[in-house]
Structure formats: structure tokens, C-alpha cells
Design a protein around this motif. Structure first.
Motif, mmCIF file in Angstrom:
data_model
loop_
_atom_site.group_PDB
_atom_site.id
_atom_site.type_symbol
_atom_site.label_atom_id
_atom_site.label_comp_id
_atom_site.label_asym_id
_atom_site.label_seq_id
_atom_site.Cartn_x
_atom_site.Cartn_y
_atom_site.Cartn_z
ATOM 1 N N TYR A 83 0.748 -1.222 0.043
ATOM 2 C CA TYR A 83 -0.034 -0.069 0.063
ATOM 3 C C TYR A 83 1.109 1.200 0.149
ATOM 4 N N VAL A 84 0.391 2.249 -0.735
ATOM 5 C CA VAL A 84 1.074 3.694 -0.519
ATOM 6 C C VAL A 84 0.018 4.793 -0.379
ATOM 7 N N GLY A 85 0.331 5.499 0.730
ATOM 8 C CA GLY A 85 -0.312 6.654 0.647
ATOM 9 C C GLY A 85 0.262 7.898 0.252
ATOM 10 N N ARG A 86 0.228 9.159 0.800
ATOM 11 C CA ARG A 86 1.002 10.374 0.434
ATOM 12 C C ARG A 86 2.626 9.966 0.773
ATOM 13 N N SER A 87 2.941 9.945 1.880
ATOM 14 C CA SER A 87 4.406 9.825 2.253
ATOM 15 C C SER A 87 4.461 8.396 2.885
ATOM 16 N N SER A 88 3.554 7.643 3.179
ATOM 17 C CA SER A 88 3.433 6.418 3.880
ATOM 18 C C SER A 88 3.491 5.053 3.014
ATOM 19 N N MET A 89 4.164 3.978 3.207
ATOM 20 C CA MET A 89 3.983 2.676 2.487
ATOM 21 C C MET A 89 3.904 1.598 3.432
ATOM 22 N N VAL A 90 2.994 0.629 3.100
ATOM 23 C CA VAL A 90 2.948 -0.591 3.914
ATOM 24 C C VAL A 90 3.629 -1.673 3.521
ATOM 25 N N ILE A 91 4.722 -2.090 4.160
ATOM 26 C CA ILE A 91 5.465 -3.437 3.625
ATOM 27 C C ILE A 91 5.029 -4.551 4.054
ATOM 28 N N GLY A 92 4.597 -5.438 3.215
ATOM 29 C CA GLY A 92 4.305 -6.886 3.794
ATOM 30 C C GLY A 92 5.537 -7.771 3.546
ATOM 31 N N ILE A 93 5.772 -8.591 4.542
ATOM 32 C CA ILE A 93 7.050 -9.362 4.692
ATOM 33 C C ILE A 93 6.713 -10.713 4.894
ATOM 34 N N ARG A 94 7.239 -11.641 4.138
ATOM 35 C CA ARG A 94 6.882 -13.022 4.506
ATOM 36 C C ARG A 94 8.322 -13.795 4.863
ATOM 37 N N VAL A 95 8.528 -14.498 5.788
ATOM 38 C CA VAL A 95 9.574 -15.045 6.296
ATOM 39 C C VAL A 95 9.416 -16.573 6.433
ATOM 40 N N GLU A 96 10.481 -17.312 5.462
ATOM 41 C CA GLU A 96 10.485 -18.830 5.432
ATOM 42 C C GLU A 96 11.791 -19.067 5.936
ATOM 43 N N ALA A 97 11.849 -20.403 6.459
ATOM 44 C CA ALA A 97 13.140 -20.966 7.107
ATOM 45 C C ALA A 97 13.244 -22.366 6.143
ATOM 46 N N GLU A 98 14.287 -22.686 5.654
ATOM 47 C CA GLU A 98 14.635 -23.826 4.934
ATOM 48 C C GLU A 98 15.733 -24.697 5.795
ATOM 49 N N ASN A 99 15.213 -25.874 6.010
ATOM 50 C CA ASN A 99 16.210 -26.989 6.499
ATOM 51 C C ASN A 99 17.228 -27.304 5.091
ATOM 52 N N ILE A 100 18.568 -26.958 5.356
ATOM 53 C CA ILE A 100 19.243 -26.959 4.056
ATOM 54 C C ILE A 100 19.516 -28.480 3.734
ATOM 55 N N LYS A 101 19.806 -29.422 4.955
ATOM 56 C CA LYS A 101 19.980 -30.777 4.584
ATOM 57 C C LYS A 101 18.485 -31.467 3.721
ATOM 58 N N GLN A 103 16.026 -29.583 2.652
ATOM 59 C CA GLN A 103 15.208 -28.748 1.578
ATOM 60 C C GLN A 103 13.816 -28.543 2.096
ATOM 61 N N GLN A 104 13.318 -28.853 3.367
ATOM 62 C CA GLN A 104 11.919 -28.584 3.663
ATOM 63 C C GLN A 104 12.008 -27.154 4.099
ATOM 64 N N LYS A 105 10.946 -26.575 3.552
ATOM 65 C CA LYS A 105 10.664 -25.124 4.086
ATOM 66 C C LYS A 105 9.297 -24.956 4.867
ATOM 67 N N LYS A 106 9.438 -23.840 5.740
ATOM 68 C CA LYS A 106 8.255 -23.567 6.574
ATOM 69 C C LYS A 106 7.981 -22.152 6.594
ATOM 70 N N HIS A 107 6.779 -21.818 6.654
ATOM 71 C CA HIS A 107 6.442 -20.285 6.669
ATOM 72 C C HIS A 107 6.400 -20.091 8.270
ATOM 73 N N CYS A 108 7.438 -18.928 8.472
ATOM 74 C CA CYS A 108 7.677 -18.791 10.139
ATOM 75 C C CYS A 108 7.029 -17.524 10.348
ATOM 76 N N ASN A 109 6.918 -16.358 9.489
ATOM 77 C CA ASN A 109 6.547 -15.265 10.169
ATOM 78 C C ASN A 109 5.907 -14.246 8.986
#
Length: 181
Positions: A83-101, A103-109
Motif C-alpha cells: 500500500y502507498v499513501g501520500r508519504s507512507s507505505m505498508v510493507i508486507g514481509i513473508r519469512v520462510e526457513a529452510e532446512n538445508i539438508k 530442503q524442507q521449507k516452513k512459513h515462520c512469520n
């Protein structure tokens, strides 16, 4: 002055970092405060990229810690302008963690940061508009508008000038509270 518009893709930022023991808490999970620090950094980068200005965090509207992050997992954060307003913006952030061994991913935040663009004197500056190209872009923008409206209504109804305890007395009977007014 004619408004400029940018697409969401023009400002998106992706960040990945391997989680180390130094990032953990006493339970050997990654400390939430460390993740919040990273979230603030990526929100700043995304907002600054969109606005082409220095940005400050105005509020953190929502932070949901959904799954713990383990030491040794690769954390990836994806930030987009919702979203953007006149001077403001809403930033959506998705965080995933991956087990490197495995390769399983999970939504964390999932998080929503409101950022404001500033000039060298600390005054708010106008940001470019947002060009919505997909149904998902439109859904995210509309959701942010609705969240802002709900937040404003909630703030108004609980202000000292407009608050009435009467409708809440019955509701609070089910809570672990003792009212001594």
C-alpha cells in the motif's frame, strides 16, 4: 506535478541469512528480537527502494510468529509494497526457513511495517504511486486499506473521549479480571 507510479516488482527485496548459534535464545531457537531486527532492515530497504528516499518505521502493524526457526536453517525474507499513501507505505514481509539438508521449507512469520519517506530535514515526502498489475496485487492493496480503516475505527472507539465501558462489562465477565470501579 504529475504522479509517478511504480510496480510492486520494482521495489521488492529478498534477503537470505543462515541462522547461527549467536542468533539463538536460551531454548536454542532463533531469538524473535533478532528476526524483528532483520524485518525492520528489509522493510527499510523495500520502502527506500520504492520512495527513493530515506525511510523511518512508523509502526509495526502485525507480527505473527507462526513456527520457530532453528539454528542452521536458511531464513529467507521477501518484502513487497502492499500500500502507498501520500508519504507512507505498508510493507508486507513473508519469512520462510529452510532446512538445508532436507530442503524442507516452513512459513515462520508474516509482518506488516508502515514506513514513512523523509527528506534531509526530516520532513515527510510524497512517494510514487503503485501500479497494480495482478489480482493478487489488488487483493493486498485492498486488504491494507481495510486494515487501516479497521485500525482507525478501533482507535476512535477506544479513545478516552468516546469510550463507554457499559458494552464491555458483560463481555469481561468471562475474562480473568476483577473490576473494582
Amino acid at each position: 506535478m504529475q504522479t509517478r507510479y511504480k510496480t510492486i516488482k520494482e521495489s521488492q527485496v529478498t534477503f537470505s541469512e543462515l541462522m547461527l548459534p549467536s542468533h539463538s535464545n536460551f531454548n536454542n531457537k532463533i531469538h524473535g528480537g533478532y528476526i524483528l531486527n532483520l524485518l525492520d532492515q528489509i522493510a527499510f530497504a523495500c520502502a527506500s527502494k520504492h520512495s527513493e528516499a530515506y525511510c523511518v518505521t512508523a509502526s509495526v502493524d502485525k507480527v505473527n510468529f507462526l513456527n520457530p526457526i532453528e539454528i542452521g536453517e536458511l531464513v529467507t525474507m521477501r518484502a513487497s509494497i502492499n500500500y502507498v499513501g501520500r508519504s507512507s507505505m505498508v510493507i508486507g514481509i513473508r519469512v520462510e526457513a529452510e532446512n538445508i539438508k532436507t530442503q524442507q521449507k516452513k512459513h515462520c512469520n508474516s509482518s506488516y511495517f508502515t514506513m514513512v519517506a523523509k527528506d534531509e530535514a526530516g520532513q515527510s515526502v510524497e512517494v510514487p504511486g503503485l501500479r497494480l498489475n495482478t489480482e493478487n496485487d489488488l487483493r493486498r492493496f485492498a486488504r491494507a486499506v481495510q486494515r487501516r480503516k479497521t485500525k482507525s475505527e478501533h482507535k476512535e472507539s477506544f479513545s478516552e473521549q468516546h469510550f463507554s465501558s457499559t458494552p464491555y462489562l458483560e463481555l469481561l465477565k468471562e475474562e480473568k479480571v476483577q473490576i473494582a470501579l
